[in-house]
Design an enzyme around this catalytic site. Structure first.
Site, short mmCIF file in Angstrom:
data_model
loop_
_atom_site.label_atom_id
_atom_site.label_comp_id
_atom_site.label_asym_id
_atom_site.label_seq_id
_atom_site.Cartn_x
_atom_site.Cartn_y
_atom_site.Cartn_z
N LYS A 200 0.00 -12.97 1.02
CA LYS A 200 -0.43 -13.85 -0.11
C LYS A 200 0.72 -14.32 -0.81
CE LYS A 200 -4.77 -12.19 0.84
NZ LYS A 200 -4.48 -11.30 1.72
N ARG B 26 8.74 -0.60 18.51
CA ARG B 26 7.68 0.13 17.74
C ARG B 26 8.31 0.86 16.97
NH1 ARG B 26 4.14 4.27 19.05
NH2 ARG B 26 4.45 4.29 21.00
N TYR C 54 -10.85 -4.60 -3.37
CA TYR C 54 -11.10 -5.69 -2.23
C TYR C 54 -12.00 -5.07 -1.24
CZ TYR C 54 -9.49 -7.81 2.11
OH TYR C 54 -9.41 -8.63 3.25
N ASP D 137 -2.63 -1.15 -5.35
CA ASP D 137 -2.52 -2.64 -4.65
C ASP D 137 -1.87 -3.60 -5.53
OD1 ASP D 137 -2.77 -5.27 -3.69
OD2 ASP D 137 -4.55 -4.39 -2.35
#
Length: 380
Positions: free
Chosen positions: A195, A46, A98, A170
């Site tokens: 994407k 982590r 979005y 973005d």
């Protein structure tokens, strides 16, 4: 170094310990500490993992930034950035945003006392007018999802710098291949790497890039504390996918432009949204800050029934949530990406019941356009 070379050689793609031609998957949650009195680089995945760090180095290089961070999804990356703000802070956000980001801003932020103002992102004066005493950030998405609106990045950055405001963008649709926001002065770049960066519809992952060490350290802390981290196999798959990004994006974008030009003349298509079209209101601005119109376009078929008929008869593009795969993907924003937004708000944004979004893949153009036009013939 040209981009096509940079995706292969612009960062370390050779495993340092073995010389392997791809970075190894370090499938480990914890690491042996040989000396507990002295810090070592890796202790627990982590906090840090070699495979994940290789990916972060790669995206930073492609985005022309110094620091990269990875997250378990694009929304996890957006959340990490926006939750670095505090009670009483104000954020100005583009209206055509979005759906997940809209939901975060309108449903979660009020619980933390973070205020958000949505504006028409294409009007530079709106950014100026929205500034308050407590404004801490501008949030851009250009081209926007799903209407492909274009924001003048440099103009917004100049306003932000004048007022000591952080800029966040973005860059999912354009990717670092076509648009480099950090070179234009943006502070934080976000990607849904699910994407186009990955390109194969088999990974869910988010990325952040910044040039600021202060911002990086804050977001690194967010990454560790929130724990929304990608698995190492996803990191490895994304690094593999990025190697072919240039040829994928070039093929898809060239086809997207041809399809947009054809649909713009089609009698059953009410409107086409694609920044590579000269008729697009943001064409000149996009041409100034991006080297392509991208691989996504939207078009309006007038009503929901027409969309249903079209989807029923289309053969090659899949009908699905998401975008950016090697296969063409059709989506229906009203029922998919923007379903979480109330109808009244969607209509204000211009997201109608007839709007369809097409992410163009790498199929042959003639096959795609023939398929699309055959399906349009069915619409009554």
């Amino acid at each position: 170094m040209k981009f096509g070379t940079k995706v292969l050689h612009g960062y370390n793609m050779i495993d340092k310990s073995t010389g392997a031609s791809s970075i190894s998957i370090c499938q480990a949650s914890t690491f042996h500490q040989s000396d507990i009195d002295n810090d070592q680089k890796y202790t627990y995945s982590r906090f840090g993992n070699p495979t994940r760090e290789a990916l972060e180095e790669a995206i930073a290089s492609l985005e022309k930034g110094k620091y990269g961070l990875s997250f378990s999804s694009g929304m996890a990356a957006i959340t990490a950035v926006l939750l670095s703000f505090s009670t009483g802070d104000h954020i100005v956000m583009c209206k055509d945003v979005y759906g997940g980001a809209f939901q975060l801003a309108t449903e979660i932020f009020p619980r933390f006392g973070i205020e958000v103002t949505f504006i028409d992102e294409t009007d530079i004066n709106e950014w100026k007018k929205a500034i308050k005493r407590n404004t801490k950030a501008f949030y851009l998405e250009t081209p926007s999802n799903p209407l492909l609106k274009i924001t003048d990045i440099k103009a917004v950055v100049d306003i932000a710098k004048e007022h000591g405001i952080i800029t966040i963008i973005d860059n999912t649709f354009m990717t670092p291949q076509y648009q480099n926001p950090i070179s234009l002065g943006v502070d934080i770049v976000i990607h849904s790497a699910t994407k186009f960066l990955n390109g194969h519809s088999d990974v869910v992952l988010g990325m952040i890039v910044t040039d600021s060490e202060t911002i990086y350290q804050e977001l690194k802390k967010q990454q560790i504390i929130l724990g929304a981290l990608p698995g190492v196999e996803e990191c490895w798959l994304l690094m593999r996918g990025m190697k072919t990004m240039e040829i994928r994006m070039n093929k898809s974008s060239e086809t997207a432009l041809k399809i947009a030009e054809r649909l713009e003349k089609h009698p059953k298509v009410h409107k086409v949204y694609y920044p590579g079209l000269k008729s697009h209101e943001g064409y000149e601005i996009n041409k100034k800050q991006s080297s392509s119109g991208g691989a996504v376009l939207s078009f309006d078929l007038g009503c929901c029934e027409a969309v249903k008929q079209f989807f029923k008869h289309i053969k090659y593009p899949i009908v699905a949530v998401s975008l950016g795969g090697v296969e063409s993907i059709l989506s229906y924003p009203v029922k998919m990406s923007h379903a979480c937004i109330p109808e009244e708000e969607r209509l204000k944004m211009g997201i109608t019941s007839g709007l369809v979004r097409l992410s163009v893949g790498i199929e042959d153009y003639e096959d795609l356009i023939n398929d699309i036009e055959d399906a349009l013939k069915i619409i009554e």
